[in-house]
Design a protein around this motif. Structure first.
Motif, short mmCIF file in Angstrom:
data_model
loop_
_atom_site.label_atom_id
_atom_site.label_comp_id
_atom_site.label_asym_id
_atom_site.label_seq_id
_atom_site.Cartn_x
_atom_site.Cartn_y
_atom_site.Cartn_z
N PHE A 79 -39.87 -16.93 44.71
CA PHE A 79 -40.96 -17.71 45.29
C PHE A 79 -40.73 -17.95 46.78
O PHE A 79 -41.63 -17.78 47.60
N ILE A 80 -39.52 -18.29 47.15
CA ILE A 80 -39.20 -18.54 48.56
C ILE A 80 -39.34 -17.23 49.35
O ILE A 80 -39.90 -17.23 50.46
N ASP A 81 -38.88 -16.12 48.78
CA ASP A 81 -39.02 -14.84 49.47
C ASP A 81 -40.49 -14.47 49.68
O ASP A 81 -40.88 -14.03 50.77
N LEU A 82 -41.30 -14.65 48.65
CA LEU A 82 -42.73 -14.34 48.77
C LEU A 82 -43.41 -15.27 49.78
O LEU A 82 -44.26 -14.84 50.55
N SER A 83 -43.02 -16.55 49.78
CA SER A 83 -43.61 -17.52 50.72
C SER A 83 -43.25 -17.17 52.15
O SER A 83 -44.10 -17.25 53.04
N GLU A 84 -42.01 -16.77 52.36
CA GLU A 84 -41.59 -16.38 53.71
C GLU A 84 -42.34 -15.13 54.17
O GLU A 84 -42.70 -15.00 55.33
N ALA A 85 -42.58 -14.19 53.26
CA ALA A 85 -43.29 -12.96 53.61
C ALA A 85 -44.75 -13.25 53.96
O ALA A 85 -45.32 -12.62 54.86
N GLU A 86 -45.38 -14.20 53.26
CA GLU A 86 -46.78 -14.53 53.51
C GLU A 86 -46.95 -15.46 54.72
O GLU A 86 -47.95 -15.38 55.41
N GLY A 87 -45.99 -16.33 54.93
CA GLY A 87 -46.12 -17.34 55.99
C GLY A 87 -45.61 -16.85 57.32
O GLY A 87 -45.28 -15.68 57.51
N ASN A 88 -45.54 -17.78 58.25
CA ASN A 88 -45.10 -17.43 59.60
C ASN A 88 -43.77 -18.08 59.96
O ASN A 88 -43.40 -18.13 61.11
N SER A 89 -43.06 -18.58 58.97
CA SER A 89 -41.79 -19.25 59.22
C SER A 89 -40.79 -18.86 58.14
O SER A 89 -41.15 -18.51 57.02
N VAL A 90 -39.53 -18.94 58.49
CA VAL A 90 -38.45 -18.59 57.57
C VAL A 90 -37.67 -19.85 57.22
O VAL A 90 -37.31 -20.62 58.11
N LEU A 91 -37.41 -20.04 55.93
CA LEU A 91 -36.57 -21.15 55.50
C LEU A 91 -35.12 -20.73 55.61
O LEU A 91 -34.75 -19.63 55.22
N VAL A 92 -34.28 -21.60 56.14
CA VAL A 92 -32.86 -21.29 56.27
C VAL A 92 -32.20 -21.66 54.96
O VAL A 92 -32.28 -22.78 54.49
N ARG A 93 -31.55 -20.65 54.34
CA ARG A 93 -30.84 -20.88 53.09
C ARG A 93 -29.41 -20.43 53.25
O ARG A 93 -29.12 -19.43 53.90
N GLU A 94 -28.52 -21.17 52.65
CA GLU A 94 -27.11 -20.81 52.69
C GLU A 94 -26.85 -19.84 51.55
O GLU A 94 -27.03 -20.16 50.39
N THR A 95 -26.47 -18.62 51.89
CA THR A 95 -26.18 -17.62 50.87
C THR A 95 -24.78 -17.09 51.08
O THR A 95 -24.50 -16.42 52.07
N PRO A 96 -23.87 -17.38 50.17
CA PRO A 96 -22.52 -16.86 50.31
C PRO A 96 -22.49 -15.35 50.14
O PRO A 96 -23.33 -14.78 49.43
N GLY A 97 -21.53 -14.69 50.76
CA GLY A 97 -21.45 -13.24 50.72
C GLY A 97 -21.12 -12.67 49.36
O GLY A 97 -21.47 -11.55 49.06
N VAL A 98 -20.47 -13.45 48.50
CA VAL A 98 -20.09 -12.95 47.19
C VAL A 98 -21.21 -13.08 46.17
O VAL A 98 -21.08 -12.62 45.06
N ASN A 99 -22.31 -13.67 46.55
CA ASN A 99 -23.40 -13.93 45.62
C ASN A 99 -23.92 -12.65 44.98
O ASN A 99 -24.22 -12.63 43.80
N CYS A 100 -24.01 -11.57 45.74
CA CYS A 100 -24.55 -10.34 45.19
C CYS A 100 -23.64 -9.76 44.11
O CYS A 100 -24.12 -9.17 43.15
N VAL A 101 -22.33 -9.94 44.25
CA VAL A 101 -21.41 -9.45 43.23
C VAL A 101 -21.61 -10.22 41.93
O VAL A 101 -21.67 -9.63 40.85
N PHE A 102 -21.76 -11.55 42.03
CA PHE A 102 -22.00 -12.36 40.83
C PHE A 102 -23.35 -12.01 40.21
O PHE A 102 -23.48 -11.95 39.00
N TRP A 103 -24.37 -11.79 41.04
CA TRP A 103 -25.67 -11.41 40.52
C TRP A 103 -25.57 -10.09 39.76
O TRP A 103 -26.13 -9.95 38.68
N LEU A 104 -24.86 -9.13 40.33
CA LEU A 104 -24.70 -7.83 39.69
C LEU A 104 -23.97 -7.98 38.36
O LEU A 104 -24.34 -7.38 37.37
N TRP A 105 -22.96 -8.84 38.32
CA TRP A 105 -22.21 -9.07 37.08
C TRP A 105 -23.12 -9.69 36.01
O TRP A 105 -23.12 -9.27 34.86
N ARG A 106 -23.92 -10.70 36.40
CA ARG A 106 -24.83 -11.33 35.44
C ARG A 106 -25.89 -10.35 34.98
O ARG A 106 -26.26 -10.31 33.80
N HIS A 107 -26.40 -9.54 35.90
CA HIS A 107 -27.42 -8.55 35.55
C HIS A 107 -26.84 -7.53 34.57
O HIS A 107 -27.49 -7.17 33.59
#
Length: 114
Positions: free
Chosen positions: A52-80
């Motif tokens: 939802f946040i990604d879609l909102s940022e793509a449609e709108g004219n502003s970007v929300l600042v989110r803290e995303t750790p670098g290891v997050n993609c590895v954990f996402w891949l493991w859960r997937h």
């Protein structure tokens, strides 16, 4: 699922209307349900909010600042991968039940009394 309470805030911060934000939320929730296969887990809600946040940022004219750790993609891949392997096990279980019911019908065996 009801829309999250952050919906108006995200709409305001990204510069989109609340109606559009609600449509984007419904789209994100549908995509998250398709990815997770259920709509009552924490993975589902996390994916829905992130999408939802990604879609909102793509449609709108502003970007929300989110803290995303670098290891997050590895954990996402493991859960997937875990979800995908459990889906294979469910498929095998369903095929086994189908096979067993076919054998029972062929041999005229009744199931256990309930």
């Amino acid at each position: 699922m009801k829309a999250p309470k952050i919906l108006p805030w995200v709409a305001h911060k990204t510069g989109i209307s609340e109606d559009l934000a609600l449509k984007l939320w419904r789209r994100a929730a549908g995509e998250a349900e398709e990815m997770t296969g259920r709509c009552d887990s924490s993975d589902y809600y996390r994916l829905a909010v992130e999408r939802f946040i990604d879609l909102s940022e793509a449609e709108g004219n502003s970007v929300l600042v989110r803290e995303t750790p670098g290891v997050n993609c590895v954990f996402w891949l493991w859960r997937h991968q875990s979800r995908m392997s459990s889906m294979h096990l469910l498929a095998v279980q369903n095929v086994t039940r189908l096979f067993q019911s076919g054998i029972n019908r062929m041999l005229h065996v009744q199931g256990p009394a309930v």
